[in-house]
Design an enzyme around this catalytic site. Structure first.
Site, mmCIF file in Angstrom:
data_model
loop_
_atom_site.group_PDB
_atom_site.id
_atom_site.type_symbol
_atom_site.label_atom_id
_atom_site.label_comp_id
_atom_site.label_asym_id
_atom_site.label_seq_id
_atom_site.Cartn_x
_atom_site.Cartn_y
_atom_site.Cartn_z
ATOM 1 N N LYS A 78 5.120 2.216 12.662
ATOM 2 C CA LYS A 78 3.948 3.093 12.750
ATOM 3 C C LYS A 78 3.410 3.057 14.180
ATOM 4 O O LYS A 78 3.447 2.002 14.834
ATOM 5 C CB LYS A 78 2.894 2.606 11.745
ATOM 6 C CG LYS A 78 1.688 3.498 11.579
ATOM 7 C CD LYS A 78 0.777 2.950 10.482
ATOM 8 C CE LYS A 78 -0.451 3.789 10.234
ATOM 9 N NZ LYS A 78 -1.294 3.270 9.137
ATOM 10 N N SER A 153 -2.423 6.492 5.661
ATOM 11 C CA SER A 153 -2.154 7.017 6.975
ATOM 12 C C SER A 153 -0.736 6.744 7.477
ATOM 13 O O SER A 153 -0.332 7.312 8.487
ATOM 14 C CB SER A 153 -3.149 6.418 7.962
ATOM 15 O OG SER A 153 -2.998 4.999 8.038
ATOM 16 N N SER A 177 -3.053 2.436 3.031
ATOM 17 C CA SER A 177 -2.270 3.273 3.948
ATOM 18 C C SER A 177 -0.775 2.998 3.957
ATOM 19 O O SER A 177 -0.004 3.775 4.523
ATOM 20 C CB SER A 177 -2.816 3.146 5.371
ATOM 21 O OG SER A 177 -4.048 3.810 5.473
#
Lengths: 481, 88
Positions: A78, A153, A177
């Site tokens: 990420k 996310s 997330s």
């Protein structure tokens, strides 16, 4: 032709047996990225140099050396996990082009174990969002239907794993997330006990809550990732453990274990198809010898409000550092007074981040703290107490990961409270520091449904064994169409 | 409940430029309305959770000089120093 849809562990076994080379596998993965990521936009940076790194892994193996437990496995991170050789932007214009001067501990451990970084994944700006639509570089699309959100996310990580753009990914989970996009994209997402993974080099959003966590195609792959990255780190004094090994115990089963179905997470406000999938999962676990019954955690009703008050407060503090001088992109400042320059620099932040910063200034402020922040902290205390009591009765707590099916891009973006409620079942694990995992369980109306299991702190290895048992009775067959 | 003026004051405090005050107030207002659900929780007597760490538990602060190559942006660095915009 190289099959890049195999699990990370199957790759490792193939590499060690000599039937797969790292170079071929990474080359095929990069080819897959070139072929599909234009449609999905799961990645915001692709590392072509990964191929040279894979060749070096092959060379080490050919010369009799040990390339490490990941032996050339292609991974993604990420884009809020610092990498010293690749931009780390948090998908914000504020950090566009920023290359950190150091490597996050989790990344250093993963790459040190022989994993090859093929790219950085898309995310909601500074991890503030649940759909990956708040990325400054454009949304990610769900491999199960490109009109659907992938969750967030860590939506880029989940989409990349589901679409075979990597074998595994590391995301971060502040309120779900990792688990929310794992559920929406039908992959495994694991949020460890708070402190099990180092946060050194994970760009801060809400320090008291967030954790890095793996997204993988199988539970055993998640265990492999934990074996590599978990454990104490002198650079992060909040780290704990270890409580592994993780992979070694994944076949322990769930017979004799007590599973509590959280009543508040399968009732009002939960999509009927999602709730029935969770109940079906519980009955299949009973078939494996677990005993399942309902448990009430009343404070869960207030957990989303408490979560957003607390995280906005921490976000307001963390993001205040981005001033365009010490942190963040510089702006033309000639003639501007310092406060005006700050305003100019922060105009690079997107609307959701700006809203959270405004909330972060307001809810803990002298005139409003009693109304919002103190009540949120008390709700967190009540939740912690109730969850601790539940774990005296049960080994694991079960619920749908997300109370709704994956929805269309753009359908909720203008309704912040409707988006908040997507987090309803995941924030409890974050607020109480417990480990939780989302396991792909079913496909309803062509849309994935994940089931969440939560365990008591430091029971991550047991949780992985339970998740492996659930995975074994999952109704999902195969990947996205 | 926090009102329109409170929201705009918080934005000014955070140096957030507000292009459309109505939109900001409406969205932040909706979030604050939702937070009011905490009023009905009845946790007034609940103990607060405060993790505590004594100063002896903290690691030593240590200066680690940066040993990497100079950052690539020549406009921002000169003679080893970070250049800040000239401001009155």
């Amino acid at each position: 032709m190289t099959d890049i849809g195999i699990s990370a562990l199957e790759y490792v076994e193939g590499f060690r047996s000599g039937s797969i080379s790292a170079e071929d596998f990474v080359a095929a993965t990069l080819e897959r990225i070139r072929g599909i990521d234009g449609d999905l936009h799961a990645l915001v940076a692709v590392r072509e140099e990964a191929l040279d790194e894979a060749r070096r892994v092959d060379k080490v193996a050919r010369s009799g050396g040990d390339p490490g437990p990941c032996c050339g496995m292609p991974v993604t991170l990420k884009d809020n996990i610092c990498t010293a050789d690749t931009p780390t932007t948090c998908c914000s214009r504020m950090l566009e082009g920023y290359v950190p001067p150091y490597e996050a501990t989790v990344s250093a451990r993963l790459r040190g174990a022989g994993a090859v970084l093929v790219g950085k994944t898309n995310m909601d700006e500074f991890a503030m969002g649940l759909t990956t639509e708040f990325s400054a570089f454009g949304p990610t699309r769900n491999p199960w239907g490109t009109d659907l959100v992938p969750g967030g996310s860590s939506g880029g990580s989940a989409a990349a794993v589901a679409a075979c753009e990597c074998s595994a990914s590391l995301g971060s989970d502040t309120g779900g997330s990792v688990r929310n996009p794992a559920s929406f994209c039908s992959v495994v997402g694991f949020k460890p006990t708070y402190g099990l993974l180092s946060r050194h080099g994970l760009i801060s959003y809400a320090n008291s809550i967030e954790q890095a966590g793996p997204l993988t195609r199988t539970v055993r792959d998640a265990a492999l990732m934990l074996d590599v990255v978990a454990g104490p780190d002198p650079m992060d004094p909040t780290t704990v453990g270890p409580c592994g090994p993780y992979l070694a115990g994944t076949e322990a089963g769930i017979e004799g274990r007590r599973v509590g179905i959280i009543r508040e997470m399968v009732g009002d406000g939960v999509d009927g198809a999602v709730a029935s999938a969770a109940r079906d999962a519980a009955s299949r676990l009973e078939g494996l010898g677990a005993s399942c019954s309902e448990v009430s955690i009343e404070a869960a009703r207030y957990s989303v409000a408490a979560y957003y008050v607390i995280t906005s407060t921490e976000a307001g503090s963390n993001l205040a550092r981005f001033d365009g001088l010490r942190y963040g992109a510089a702006r033309e400042g000639s003639g501007l007074a310092y406060p005006d320059y700050l305003e100019e620099a922060r105009s690079l932040l997107g609307p959701e981040v700006a809203r959270r910063m405004v909330l972060g200034a307001l809810v803990p402020s002298a005139g409003h703290a009693g109304r919002y922040f103190l009540k949120a902290q008390k709700a967190r205390g009540a939740l912690t107490r109730e969850v601790a009591a539940a774990f005296k009765e049960f080994d694991f707590l079960l619920s749908p990961t997300v109370p709704v099916l994956p929805f269309e891009l753009g359908s909720r973006i203008d309704d912040p409270v409707s988006l908040f409620l997507v987090d309803a079942n995941t924030v409890a694990a974050n607020l109480t520091g417990r480990p939780a995992v989302s396991v792909p369980y079913d496909i309803r109306d062509g849309r994935p449904v994940g089931v969440q299991l939560m365990a008591d702190s430091m029971r991550d290895a047991d949780l992985l064994a339970a998740a492996r048992a659930l995975e074994g009775v999952s109704r999902v067959e195969g990947g996205p169409p | 409940m926090a009102g329109h003026d409170d929201v705009l004051r918080a934005a000014r405090l955070m140096r957030i430029r507000v292009a459309d005050p109505g939109v900001l107030e409406s969205k932040v207002g909706a979030m604050l309305d939702y937070f009011e659900t905490l009023d009905s929780a009845g946790y007034a007597d609940e103990e607060m959770v405060h993790p505590e760490a004594g100063v002896d538990d903290l690691r030593e602060d240590e200066h680690v000089p940066y040993g990497g190559p100079p950052p690539a942006d020549p406009d921002r660095f000169r003679d080893g120093y970070l250049r800040a915009p000239r401001m009155p």
